[in-house]
Motif scaffolding. Structure first.
Motif, PDB file in Angstrom:
ATOM      1  N   ILE A 134     -34.789 -39.097   2.507  1.00  0.00           N
ATOM      2  CA  ILE A 134     -35.790 -39.637   3.539  1.00  0.00           C
ATOM      3  C   ILE A 134     -36.719 -40.748   3.018  1.00  0.00           C
ATOM      4  CG2 ILE A 134     -37.743 -39.165   5.332  1.00  0.00           C
ATOM      5  CD1 ILE A 134     -36.374 -36.198   5.222  1.00  0.00           C
ATOM      6  N   ASP A 135     -36.369 -41.939   3.538  1.00  0.00           N
ATOM      7  CA  ASP A 135     -36.950 -43.201   3.072  1.00  0.00           C
ATOM      8  C   ASP A 135     -38.168 -43.487   4.029  1.00  0.00           C
ATOM      9  OD1 ASP A 135     -37.884 -45.579   2.289  1.00  0.00           O
ATOM     10  OD2 ASP A 135     -35.821 -46.368   1.589  1.00  0.00           O
ATOM     11  N   ARG A 136     -39.375 -43.249   3.576  1.00  0.00           N
ATOM     12  CA  ARG A 136     -40.548 -43.431   4.479  1.00  0.00           C
ATOM     13  C   ARG A 136     -40.793 -44.745   4.382  1.00  0.00           C
ATOM     14  NH1 ARG A 136     -44.491 -38.644   2.617  1.00  0.00           N
ATOM     15  NH2 ARG A 136     -44.242 -39.535   0.494  1.00  0.00           N
ATOM     16  N   HIS A 137     -40.627 -45.529   3.651  1.00  0.00           N
ATOM     17  CA  HIS A 137     -40.809 -47.034   3.589  1.00  0.00           C
ATOM     18  C   HIS A 137     -40.114 -47.688   4.687  1.00  0.00           C
ATOM     19  CE1 HIS A 137     -42.190 -50.794   2.277  1.00  0.00           C
ATOM     20  NE2 HIS A 137     -41.164 -51.272   2.214  1.00  0.00           N
ATOM     21  N   ILE A 148     -28.604 -42.898   8.477  1.00  0.00           N
ATOM     22  CA  ILE A 148     -28.756 -42.210   9.615  1.00  0.00           C
ATOM     23  C   ILE A 148     -29.947 -42.541  10.261  1.00  0.00           C
ATOM     24  CG2 ILE A 148     -29.149 -40.232  11.132  1.00  0.00           C
ATOM     25  CD1 ILE A 148     -27.555 -38.598   8.382  1.00  0.00           C
ATOM     26  N   LEU A 149     -30.308 -43.404  11.232  1.00  0.00           N
ATOM     27  CA  LEU A 149     -31.123 -44.098  11.768  1.00  0.00           C
ATOM     28  C   LEU A 149     -31.731 -42.957  13.102  1.00  0.00           C
ATOM     29  CD1 LEU A 149     -30.266 -47.748  11.934  1.00  0.00           C
ATOM     30  CD2 LEU A 149     -31.736 -46.799  10.217  1.00  0.00           C
ATOM     31  N   PHE A 155     -38.086 -39.303  13.191  1.00  0.00           N
ATOM     32  CA  PHE A 155     -38.261 -39.588  11.918  1.00  0.00           C
ATOM     33  C   PHE A 155     -39.497 -39.113  11.457  1.00  0.00           C
ATOM     34  CE2 PHE A 155     -39.644 -42.275   8.400  1.00  0.00           C
ATOM     35  CZ  PHE A 155     -38.435 -42.091   7.253  1.00  0.00           C
ATOM     36  N   GLU A 156     -40.468 -39.313  11.975  1.00  0.00           N
ATOM     37  CA  GLU A 156     -41.818 -38.792  11.692  1.00  0.00           C
ATOM     38  C   GLU A 156     -41.890 -37.289  11.689  1.00  0.00           C
ATOM     39  OE1 GLU A 156     -44.513 -41.042  14.171  1.00  0.00           O
ATOM     40  OE2 GLU A 156     -44.762 -42.856  12.791  1.00  0.00           O
ATOM     41  N   LEU A 157     -41.415 -36.749  12.463  1.00  0.00           N
ATOM     42  CA  LEU A 157     -41.495 -35.162  12.531  1.00  0.00           C
ATOM     43  C   LEU A 157     -40.740 -34.719  11.525  1.00  0.00           C
ATOM     44  CD1 LEU A 157     -42.035 -32.601  13.845  1.00  0.00           C
ATOM     45  CD2 LEU A 157     -40.123 -32.647  15.390  1.00  0.00           C
ATOM     46  N   LEU A 158     -39.607 -35.256  11.065  1.00  0.00           N
ATOM     47  CA  LEU A 158     -38.705 -34.773  10.015  1.00  0.00           C
ATOM     48  C   LEU A 158     -39.240 -34.884   8.516  1.00  0.00           C
ATOM     49  CD1 LEU A 158     -36.121 -33.385   8.946  1.00  0.00           C
ATOM     50  CD2 LEU A 158     -35.050 -35.895   8.963  1.00  0.00           C
ATOM     51  N   ALA A 159     -40.059 -36.098   8.465  1.00  0.00           N
ATOM     52  CA  ALA A 159     -40.645 -36.562   7.219  1.00  0.00           C
ATOM     53  C   ALA A 159     -41.806 -35.589   7.008  1.00  0.00           C
ATOM     54  CB  ALA A 159     -41.188 -38.016   7.198  1.00  0.00           C
ATOM     55  N   GLN A 160     -42.688 -35.346   7.844  1.00  0.00           N
ATOM     56  CA  GLN A 160     -43.710 -34.399   7.911  1.00  0.00           C
ATOM     57  C   GLN A 160     -43.181 -33.029   7.382  1.00  0.00           C
ATOM     58  OE1 GLN A 160     -46.946 -35.309   8.319  1.00  0.00           O
ATOM     59  NE2 GLN A 160     -47.152 -33.310   7.308  1.00  0.00           N
ATOM     60  N   ILE A 194     -37.503 -30.984  17.779  1.00  0.00           N
ATOM     61  CA  ILE A 194     -36.704 -30.186  16.879  1.00  0.00           C
ATOM     62  C   ILE A 194     -35.320 -30.082  17.090  1.00  0.00           C
ATOM     63  CG2 ILE A 194     -36.738 -27.768  15.996  1.00  0.00           C
ATOM     64  CD1 ILE A 194     -38.826 -29.403  14.695  1.00  0.00           C
ATOM     65  N   LYS A 195     -35.244 -29.519  18.457  1.00  0.00           N
ATOM     66  CA  LYS A 195     -33.506 -29.540  19.049  1.00  0.00           C
ATOM     67  C   LYS A 195     -33.021 -30.736  18.837  1.00  0.00           C
ATOM     68  CE  LYS A 195     -31.107 -28.336  23.333  1.00  0.00           C
ATOM     69  NZ  LYS A 195     -31.168 -28.086  24.597  1.00  0.00           N
ATOM     70  N   ARG A 196     -33.465 -31.812  18.881  1.00  0.00           N
ATOM     71  CA  ARG A 196     -32.449 -32.963  18.469  1.00  0.00           C
ATOM     72  C   ARG A 196     -32.343 -33.176  17.100  1.00  0.00           C
ATOM     73  NH1 ARG A 196     -36.239 -37.008  22.442  1.00  0.00           N
ATOM     74  NH2 ARG A 196     -35.274 -36.091  24.604  1.00  0.00           N
ATOM     75  N   LEU A 197     -33.239 -32.825  16.210  1.00  0.00           N
ATOM     76  CA  LEU A 197     -33.123 -32.918  14.887  1.00  0.00           C
ATOM     77  C   LEU A 197     -31.849 -32.030  14.473  1.00  0.00           C
ATOM     78  CD1 LEU A 197     -36.860 -33.345  13.585  1.00  0.00           C
ATOM     79  CD2 LEU A 197     -34.722 -35.161  13.475  1.00  0.00           C
ATOM     80  N   ARG A 198     -32.217 -30.993  15.133  1.00  0.00           N
ATOM     81  CA  ARG A 198     -30.800 -29.684  14.534  1.00  0.00           C
ATOM     82  C   ARG A 198     -29.598 -30.203  15.211  1.00  0.00           C
ATOM     83  NH1 ARG A 198     -34.536 -24.402  16.490  1.00  0.00           N
ATOM     84  NH2 ARG A 198     -35.456 -24.067  14.301  1.00  0.00           N
TER      85      ARG A 198
END
Length: 225
Positions: A134-137, A148-149, A155-160, A194-198
């Motif tokens: 995960i590239d936070r920059h 994966i965009l 993105f912010e939820l996954l990174a957190q 969360i459902k979308r990330l899964r």
């Protein structure tokens, strides 16, 4: 050398843990109540906190909540309370792990080392989840072959979640950290994302999984390779 804060009003436990952790190569800072622990946190660069719940002046749950708000360090609650509601309160306040008394000091050391391993996956800009990065920059996720965009909030939820694998976040925590304290929506927003990330990462379960803790929230786990 990593520095460990031990906050406990039991002098025998302080002495025992300081001895064991010093032998393991850690530097130990002691505090006999919650307020003293808070002062030590402000004075010292602490890498991990071991906190007893039943302490004078400021109890361990209050201290845990303060640490989680102000510092990005692992927390272990150490307590004689072993009922599920007590543990739930601990995780809601932000602890990473929960050890009940009586305990073996060696087990506490094992748990500390496990937390340090979890926290070590994070660098300044990149978080590694086995093959995924995960590239936070650049706000992107790569698997070494493709990029994966994600929509910004996903993105912010996954990174957190990935920033501290194994940490349990309540829905309120995630709303505050990702959407901001002034967000006017409800907690279902977290569940939808969360459902979308899964769904997006269904083929990457060997790299990470997002677990639901019923009634509390979510945590991300990274399977060991």
């Amino acid at each position: 050398m990593k520095t460990i804060l031990i906050a406990d009003d039991d002098r025998h436990i302080l002495t025992l843990l300081k001895h064991v952790m010093t032998l393991e190569g850690y530097r130990v800072i002691e505090a006999r109540d919650g307020q003293e622990a808070k002062e030590k946190l402000n004075e010292e660069a602490i890498d991990l906190a071991v906190i007893d719940i039943m302490m004078p002046r400021m109890d361990g749950l209050e201290l845990c909540e303060y640490v989680r708000t102000e510092y990005d360090i692992p927390i272990i609650l150490l307590t004689a309370r072993d009922q599920l509601p007590d543990k739930e309160q601990g995780y809601l306040r932000g602890t990473d792990d929960y050890v009940t008394k009586p305990f073996e000091p060696e087990e506490l050391v094992f748990r500390m080392k496990a937390l340090f391993r979890r926290y070590s996956v994070v660098s300044s800009d990149k978080i590694r989840l086995n093959h995924l990065i995960i590239d936070r920059h650049n706000y992107e996720v790569t698997d070494g072959k493709s990029t994966i965009l994600l929509p910004l909030k996903e993105f912010e939820l996954l990174a957190q979640l990935a920033q501290y694998p194994g940490r349990l976040y309540s829905r309120d925590d995630l709303i505050r950290l990702v959407w901001g304290s002034d967000y006017k929506g409800d907690e279902r927003t977290v569940d939808v994302h969360i459902k979308r990330l899964r769904q997006r990462f269904a083929d990457y379960q060997e790299d990470f999984n997002i677990h639901t803790v019923r009634g509390i929230g979510y945590r991300l786990e990274v399977p060991e390779k």
